[in-house]
Design an enzyme around this catalytic site. Structure first.
Site, mmCIF file in Angstrom:
data_model
loop_
_atom_site.group_PDB
_atom_site.id
_atom_site.type_symbol
_atom_site.label_atom_id
_atom_site.label_comp_id
_atom_site.label_asym_id
_atom_site.label_seq_id
_atom_site.Cartn_x
_atom_site.Cartn_y
_atom_site.Cartn_z
ATOM 1 N N GLU A 110 0.859 -1.177 0.000
ATOM 2 C CA GLU A 110 0.000 0.000 0.000
ATOM 3 C C GLU A 110 0.895 1.227 0.000
ATOM 4 O O GLU A 110 1.961 1.214 0.614
ATOM 5 C CB GLU A 110 -0.903 0.056 1.237
ATOM 6 C CG GLU A 110 -2.002 -0.980 1.285
ATOM 7 C CD GLU A 110 -1.558 -2.271 1.959
ATOM 8 O OE1 GLU A 110 -2.276 -3.268 1.818
ATOM 9 O OE2 GLU A 110 -0.495 -2.286 2.611
ATOM 10 N N TYR A 122 7.886 2.419 -7.590
ATOM 11 C CA TYR A 122 7.112 1.190 -7.741
ATOM 12 C C TYR A 122 6.689 0.981 -9.197
ATOM 13 O O TYR A 122 6.763 -0.141 -9.708
ATOM 14 C CB TYR A 122 5.882 1.195 -6.825
ATOM 15 C CG TYR A 122 6.223 1.315 -5.361
ATOM 16 C CD1 TYR A 122 7.336 0.672 -4.815
ATOM 17 C CD2 TYR A 122 5.442 2.071 -4.499
ATOM 18 C CE1 TYR A 122 7.643 0.781 -3.470
ATOM 19 C CE2 TYR A 122 5.739 2.182 -3.157
ATOM 20 C CZ TYR A 122 6.844 1.536 -2.648
ATOM 21 O OH TYR A 122 7.145 1.653 -1.315
#
Length: 158
Positions: A110, A122
Protein backbone atom coordinates in the site's frame (compact mmCIF):
# COMPACT_ATOMS: atom_id res chain seq x y z
CA UNK A 1 37.79 8.76 -17.55
CA UNK A 2 37.33 7.66 -13.94
CA UNK A 3 34.82 5.08 -12.78
CA UNK A 4 32.07 6.10 -10.39
CA UNK A 5 32.26 3.97 -7.27
CA UNK A 6 29.01 3.09 -5.56
CA UNK A 7 29.22 3.02 -1.78
CA UNK A 8 29.63 -0.42 -0.26
CA UNK A 9 26.28 -1.36 1.16
CA UNK A 10 25.66 -4.11 3.66
CA UNK A 11 22.23 -5.68 4.09
CA UNK A 12 21.67 -7.37 7.43
CA UNK A 13 18.61 -8.86 9.10
CA UNK A 14 17.06 -6.27 11.40
CA UNK A 15 17.63 -6.92 15.10
CA UNK A 16 16.07 -5.42 18.19
CA UNK A 17 19.31 -3.44 18.66
CA UNK A 18 18.57 -1.66 15.34
CA UNK A 19 15.12 -0.41 16.29
CA UNK A 20 16.28 2.93 17.78
CA UNK A 21 18.07 3.83 14.53
CA UNK A 22 15.14 2.61 12.44
CA UNK A 23 12.74 4.71 14.52
CA UNK A 24 14.92 7.81 14.08
CA UNK A 25 14.60 7.48 10.28
CA UNK A 26 10.91 6.56 10.47
CA UNK A 27 10.07 9.56 12.67
CA UNK A 28 12.09 11.91 10.47
CA UNK A 29 10.29 10.79 7.31
CA UNK A 30 6.66 10.42 8.29
CA UNK A 31 4.12 12.51 10.19
CA UNK A 32 2.47 9.22 11.25
CA UNK A 33 5.39 6.79 11.64
CA UNK A 34 5.38 3.15 12.61
CA UNK A 35 5.85 2.71 16.34
CA UNK A 36 8.57 0.86 18.20
CA UNK A 37 5.97 -1.85 18.82
CA UNK A 38 5.33 -2.27 15.07
CA UNK A 39 9.01 -2.99 14.44
CA UNK A 40 9.51 -5.15 17.54
CA UNK A 41 6.41 -7.20 16.69
CA UNK A 42 7.56 -7.62 13.07
CA UNK A 43 10.95 -8.93 14.19
CA UNK A 44 9.38 -11.19 16.85
CA UNK A 45 6.91 -12.56 14.28
CA UNK A 46 9.74 -13.62 12.01
CA UNK A 47 8.93 -11.23 9.19
CA UNK A 48 11.73 -10.60 6.73
CA UNK A 49 13.06 -7.34 8.18
CA UNK A 50 16.32 -5.94 6.81
CA UNK A 51 18.47 -2.89 7.40
CA UNK A 52 20.95 -1.53 4.91
CA UNK A 53 24.12 0.18 6.11
CA UNK A 54 26.87 2.19 4.43
CA UNK A 55 30.03 2.51 6.53
CA UNK A 56 27.97 1.54 9.57
CA UNK A 57 25.28 4.18 8.95
CA UNK A 58 21.71 2.86 8.60
CA UNK A 59 20.46 4.21 5.27
CA UNK A 60 17.26 2.23 4.83
CA UNK A 61 15.17 -0.78 5.78
CA UNK A 62 12.21 -2.88 4.79
CA UNK A 63 9.74 -5.26 6.41
CA UNK A 64 8.22 -8.06 4.32
CA UNK A 65 5.50 -10.45 5.45
CA UNK A 66 4.88 -13.77 3.70
CA UNK A 67 1.38 -15.24 3.35
CA UNK A 68 1.30 -18.56 1.46
CA UNK A 69 2.29 -17.63 -2.12
CA UNK A 70 2.02 -13.87 -1.68
CA UNK A 71 4.37 -11.38 -0.03
CA UNK A 72 3.28 -8.08 1.49
CA UNK A 73 5.79 -5.24 1.70
CA UNK A 74 4.71 -3.58 4.94
CA UNK A 75 7.36 -0.87 5.15
CA UNK A 76 10.26 0.29 2.99
CA UNK A 77 12.09 3.50 3.80
CA UNK A 78 15.31 5.32 2.95
CA UNK A 79 16.77 8.01 5.22
CA UNK A 80 15.96 11.49 3.89
CA UNK A 81 19.60 12.45 3.31
CA UNK A 82 20.20 9.20 1.37
CA UNK A 83 17.22 9.40 -0.98
CA UNK A 84 17.70 9.65 -4.76
CA UNK A 85 20.94 7.63 -4.54
CA UNK A 86 19.57 4.24 -5.62
CA UNK A 87 19.08 2.79 -2.14
CA UNK A 88 15.30 2.47 -2.55
CA UNK A 89 15.80 0.40 -5.70
CA UNK A 90 18.33 -1.81 -3.93
CA UNK A 91 15.98 -2.38 -1.01
CA UNK A 92 13.07 -3.12 -3.34
CA UNK A 93 15.18 -5.58 -5.34
CA UNK A 94 16.19 -7.34 -2.12
CA UNK A 95 12.55 -7.56 -1.03
CA UNK A 96 11.51 -8.98 -4.42
CA UNK A 97 14.30 -11.58 -4.35
CA UNK A 98 13.43 -12.59 -0.80
CA UNK A 99 9.76 -12.93 -1.69
CA UNK A 100 10.58 -15.09 -4.72
CA UNK A 101 12.94 -17.30 -2.69
CA UNK A 102 10.21 -17.80 -0.09
CA UNK A 103 7.84 -19.04 -2.81
CA UNK A 104 5.77 -15.93 -3.44
CA UNK A 105 4.36 -15.37 -6.90
CA UNK A 106 3.35 -11.77 -6.23
CA UNK A 107 4.28 -8.83 -4.04
CA UNK A 108 1.66 -6.44 -2.65
CA UNK A 109 2.00 -3.07 -0.95
CA UNK A 110 0.00 0.00 0.00
CA UNK A 111 1.18 3.53 -0.72
CA UNK A 112 -0.24 6.98 -0.18
CA UNK A 113 -1.33 8.66 -3.43
CA UNK A 114 0.56 11.74 -2.18
CA UNK A 115 3.87 9.79 -2.00
CA UNK A 116 4.90 10.57 -5.57
CA UNK A 117 8.54 9.49 -5.16
CA UNK A 118 7.54 6.04 -3.94
CA UNK A 119 4.87 5.68 -6.64
CA UNK A 120 7.43 6.48 -9.33
CA UNK A 121 9.82 3.84 -7.96
CA UNK A 122 7.11 1.19 -7.74
CA UNK A 123 5.86 1.90 -11.26
CA UNK A 124 9.42 1.72 -12.59
CA UNK A 125 9.61 -1.77 -11.10
CA UNK A 126 6.36 -2.88 -12.74
CA UNK A 127 3.89 -2.54 -9.88
CA UNK A 128 0.30 -2.01 -11.02
CA UNK A 129 -2.60 -0.61 -9.06
CA UNK A 130 -5.19 -3.26 -8.21
CA UNK A 131 -7.31 -1.39 -5.70
CA UNK A 132 -7.84 1.42 -3.22
CA UNK A 133 -8.24 1.17 0.53
CA UNK A 134 -10.42 4.10 1.49
CA UNK A 135 -9.33 6.23 4.47
CA UNK A 136 -6.48 3.81 5.21
CA UNK A 137 -3.80 6.19 6.48
CA UNK A 138 -4.04 8.89 9.16
CA UNK A 139 -3.48 12.33 7.68
CA UNK A 140 -3.24 15.93 8.88
CA UNK A 141 -6.82 16.50 7.76
CA UNK A 142 -8.62 13.26 8.55
CA UNK A 143 -7.57 10.19 6.57
CA UNK A 144 -5.88 9.44 3.25
CA UNK A 145 -6.60 6.55 0.91
CA UNK A 146 -4.02 3.89 0.13
CA UNK A 147 -3.36 2.66 -3.38
CA UNK A 148 -2.93 -1.11 -3.41
CA UNK A 149 -0.18 -2.11 -5.83
CA UNK A 150 0.80 -5.57 -7.03
CA UNK A 151 3.89 -6.88 -8.76
CA UNK A 152 3.82 -10.30 -10.38
CA UNK A 153 7.20 -11.78 -9.54
CA UNK A 154 7.20 -14.12 -12.54
CA UNK A 155 7.45 -11.00 -14.71
CA UNK A 156 10.92 -10.32 -13.25
CA UNK A 157 12.39 -13.19 -15.22
CA UNK A 158 10.46 -12.51 -18.42
Amino acid sequence: MSAVLLPAIEGLPMRLDDVDEVLAIEEDLYPFPWTRGNFVDSIASGYSAWGYRVDGELVGYFVLMMAVDEAHLLNISVAAQRQRMGFGARLLNHARQGARQAGATSLLLEVRPSNEKALALYRRFGFRQIGVRRAYYPAAQGREDALVLKHVLAEDSA
